[in-house]
Design an enzyme around this catalytic site. Structure first.
Site, PDB file in Angstrom:
ATOM      1  N   GLY A  50      43.023 -30.529  43.825  1.00 10.02           N
ATOM      2  CA  GLY A  50      42.197 -30.295  42.648  1.00 10.02           C
ATOM      3  C   GLY A  50      42.803 -30.970  41.440  1.00 10.02           C
ATOM      4  O   GLY A  50      44.006 -30.862  41.188  1.00 10.02           O
ATOM      5  N   GLY A  52      41.651 -30.946  38.007  1.00 14.12           N
ATOM      6  CA  GLY A  52      41.228 -30.570  36.666  1.00 14.12           C
ATOM      7  C   GLY A  52      42.377 -30.791  35.700  1.00 14.12           C
ATOM      8  O   GLY A  52      43.420 -31.348  36.064  1.00 14.12           O
ATOM      9  N   ALA A  53      42.219 -30.338  34.460  1.00 15.52           N
ATOM     10  CA  ALA A  53      43.251 -30.593  33.448  1.00 15.52           C
ATOM     11  C   ALA A  53      44.598 -30.000  33.838  1.00 15.52           C
ATOM     12  O   ALA A  53      45.618 -30.693  33.847  1.00 15.52           O
ATOM     13  CB  ALA A  53      42.790 -30.036  32.102  1.00 15.52           C
ATOM     14  N   LYS A 198      42.730 -19.075  37.846  1.00 15.45           N
ATOM     15  CA  LYS A 198      42.545 -17.801  37.144  1.00 15.45           C
ATOM     16  C   LYS A 198      41.084 -17.381  37.296  1.00 15.45           C
ATOM     17  O   LYS A 198      40.204 -17.935  36.649  1.00 15.45           O
ATOM     18  CB  LYS A 198      42.898 -17.943  35.663  1.00 15.45           C
ATOM     19  CG  LYS A 198      44.357 -18.270  35.404  1.00 15.45           C
ATOM     20  CD  LYS A 198      44.637 -18.419  33.927  1.00 15.45           C
ATOM     21  CE  LYS A 198      46.116 -18.708  33.658  1.00 15.45           C
ATOM     22  NZ  LYS A 198      46.427 -18.859  32.227  1.00 15.45           N
ATOM     23  N   ALA A 237      46.895 -27.154  28.829  1.00 13.94           N
ATOM     24  CA  ALA A 237      47.426 -28.239  29.652  1.00 13.94           C
ATOM     25  C   ALA A 237      47.879 -29.442  28.830  1.00 13.94           C
ATOM     26  O   ALA A 237      48.987 -29.962  29.014  1.00 13.94           O
ATOM     27  CB  ALA A 237      46.377 -28.667  30.682  1.00 13.94           C
ATOM     28  N   LYS A 287      41.378 -12.112  30.798  1.00 13.30           N
ATOM     29  CA  LYS A 287      41.336 -12.621  29.419  1.00 13.30           C
ATOM     30  C   LYS A 287      40.239 -13.667  29.246  1.00 13.30           C
ATOM     31  O   LYS A 287      39.700 -13.843  28.153  1.00 13.30           O
ATOM     32  CB  LYS A 287      42.709 -13.150  28.988  1.00 13.30           C
ATOM     33  CG  LYS A 287      43.335 -14.211  29.892  1.00 13.30           C
ATOM     34  CD  LYS A 287      42.907 -15.612  29.585  1.00 13.30           C
ATOM     35  CE  LYS A 287      43.520 -16.604  30.553  1.00 13.30           C
ATOM     36  NZ  LYS A 287      43.040 -17.981  30.329  1.00 13.30           N
ATOM     37  N   ASN A 360      37.291 -21.389  27.742  1.00 13.25           N
ATOM     38  CA  ASN A 360      36.319 -20.299  27.796  1.00 13.25           C
ATOM     39  C   ASN A 360      35.820 -19.921  26.403  1.00 13.25           C
ATOM     40  O   ASN A 360      34.621 -19.691  26.210  1.00 13.25           O
ATOM     41  CB  ASN A 360      36.932 -19.088  28.507  1.00 13.25           C
ATOM     42  CG  ASN A 360      37.092 -19.330  29.989  1.00 13.25           C
ATOM     43  OD1 ASN A 360      36.163 -19.160  30.766  1.00 13.25           O
ATOM     44  ND2 ASN A 360      38.296 -19.759  30.398  1.00 13.25           N
ATOM     45  N   GLN A 387      35.716 -20.611  34.186  1.00 18.83           N
ATOM     46  CA  GLN A 387      35.958 -19.551  35.153  1.00 18.83           C
ATOM     47  C   GLN A 387      35.652 -18.159  34.612  1.00 18.83           C
ATOM     48  O   GLN A 387      35.498 -17.205  35.376  1.00 18.83           O
ATOM     49  CB  GLN A 387      37.391 -19.628  35.664  1.00 18.83           C
ATOM     50  CG  GLN A 387      37.691 -20.940  36.383  1.00 18.83           C
ATOM     51  CD  GLN A 387      39.018 -20.945  37.094  1.00 18.83           C
ATOM     52  OE1 GLN A 387      39.150 -20.423  38.189  1.00 18.83           O
ATOM     53  NE2 GLN A 387      40.005 -21.555  36.476  1.00 18.83           N
TER      54      GLN A 387
END
Length: 476
Positions: A50, A52-53, A198, A237, A287, A360, A387
């Protein structure tokens, strides 16, 4: 002469520091290799799954630290092939390249610059796996990383991996690792898996419980939970790759978490270890739920004249929301953890950074300002998977179960835990069932019948809510 001697001494000292640093890096690698039973001539194989960042940055950090020790370690990353880089992104990427002399020189040296010129002019199509080889993550174009060894075939990437880094969203983890299991059928050695994901899912049979990415991996592959760890913390990140000071925790069985914490630790990225795997993993998902709400609140507040007049711009409304969401998180942690006080610091820190700069909160803000809408889904161009959306669904459905009922403080009757979490309830009705418009989150804040957040915390602290079955067994 004296000046020259001093300069030579300083130069020798600097060279000595560099050599000492290199020696310590190699020593850390050798120590992990010994622990994993690697022999001379057999490199430690680390694979990121994977891109992603965070997955790309994590792999790039390892490449920066250990990649020069090619006889002892091989680091690569898998991402799906075929993802096209659109024209607007190619144009922006070209601007980023030309604004960074080090990146520009690197591409010219590697004879890779021309393809970015052609893509900028619309004469060539770039692909996400192609640009990742040059150090560009599609979800983090503004922060180039080091060039990476990219493998587009999943079987080729993982079949002989010693350490696998799960950089997939929680919503994709199960499916990909079920495929990986097919490639590991004839393995003799058991790999180590470090999950960065997460997010959570809810399971209701035979009893309500939370399913985290590490458990998904355990079920999908059959790898013992003792060999699966979670790494998380209050991290952005791009900032970590730019060497902003940060810390994280690697959680799981003691046999692996302590040596891996040492192996992953860098001067600007401090990694601690903790045995509470699942709880920390769940908090990383929790969170994200409330970060989306925070993103919704702030721009809507600016567009709502009545609320603006009442709160004098943003600070007060933000604090109202923060008080409510933290009290709900505290309440939920008392359901999930036997010693919830130990989670207060890590959870608050992770929540804080996510509210400030996480994807998010950004997603919630974009919804509120009209830059995005719910019909676009939760996989967003340039950001990847949001997510928190699936986490809202998971936590709401889990906490709606009557078998988990708690005593209502005023009505003196059992109610599902979600009834004491009005923000979570409203986020579910906005994002998942779409019963209410985005502005309804403000109504939840202004509800005159709402309990003081302090009361919710007192209820959690004075009642025995803990349900050990929600998280299952922890590795030792």
């Amino acid at each position: 002469m004296t000046s020259s001697s001093e300069e030579m001494a300083q130069s020798s000292h600097a060279i000595g520091l560099i050599k000492s640093s290199n020696d310590s890096v190699e020593e850390k690698l050798d120590e992990l290799r010994r622990l994993m039973g690697k022999t001379e001539g057999d490199p430690l194989r680390i694979v990121g799954v994977g891109a992603g960042a965070w997955g790309s940055v994590f792999t790039a950090l390892l490449q920066d630290s250990y990649g020069h020790l090619r006889d002892k370690v091989l680091i690569r990353i898998w991402r799906r092939p075929g993802k096209i880089v659109d024209k607007a992104t190619a144009e922006h990427l070209f601007e980023v390249i030309n604004s960074r002399e080090d990146v520009l020189r690197r591409l010219i040296r590697r004879c890779a610059y021309l393809k970015y010129v052609e893509a900028r002019l619309g004469d060539r199509t770039l692909y996400a796996d192609e640009i990742l080889k040059d150090g560009f993550c599609l979800n983090m174009i503004d922060t180039p990383v080091c060039p990476l060894k990219v493998v587009a075939n999943l079987q080729e990437a993982v079949w002989d991996a010693d350490i696998v880094i799960n950089g997939l969203p929680s919503t994709e983890t199960r499916v990909v690792f079920e495929e990986i299991r097919r490639y590991w059928k004839e393995r003799i050695t058991v790999p180590i898996i470090i999950s960065l994901a997460k997010g959570i899912e809810a399971e209701f049979v035979p009893e309500p419980r939370i399913i985290t990415p590490t458990l998904m991996i355990n079920r999908a592959t059959g790898i013992p939970i003792e060999n699966i760890l979670y790494l998380g913390g209050p991290n952005i990140a791009s900032e970590i790759y730019n060497k902003e000071y940060a810390n994280a925790r690697i959680c799981g069985a003691e046999k692996w978490r302590k040596p891996l914490a040492k192996f992953l630790r860098q001067p600007h990225f401090i990694v601690w270890d903790n045995g509470d795997l699942v709880t920390h993993e769940v908090m990383g998902g929790l969170k994200n739920v409330y970060a989306i709400g925070a993103g919704l609140i702030y721009p809507i507040k600016r567009k709502t004249k009545v609320l603006t007049a009442l709160t004098n711009e943003s600070a007060t409304s933000k604090s109202v929301y923060f008080a409510l969401c933290t009290s709900e998180m505290i309440f939920i942690t008392h359901l999930l953890a036997e010693e919830p006080e130990k989670l207060a610091g890590p959870l608050l820190a992770d929540t804080y950074v996510t509210l400030l700069k996480g994807r998010n909160a950004w997603y919630g803000q974009q919804l509120a300002e009209g830059g995005l809408n719910l019909e676009m889904g939760d996989s967003i161009k340039g950001k990847g998977m949001i997510q928190g959306v699936s986490a809202v669904k998971g936590f709401y459905e889990l906490l709606s179960q009557s078998s988990l009922s708690v005593l209502h403080p005023e009505e003196n009757k059992p109610v599902a835990p979600v009834e004491l979490c009005p923000i979570l309830k409203m986020l579910y009705k906005i994002l998942i069932t779409r019963e209410f418009p985005l502005q309804a989150i403000l109504d939840a804040l202004r509800d005159e019948t709402m309990h003081d957040p302090k009361d919710r915390i007192e209820i959690a602290q004075t009642h025995v809510f803990y349900r050990s079955s929600l998280l299952g067994n922890q590795p030792k």
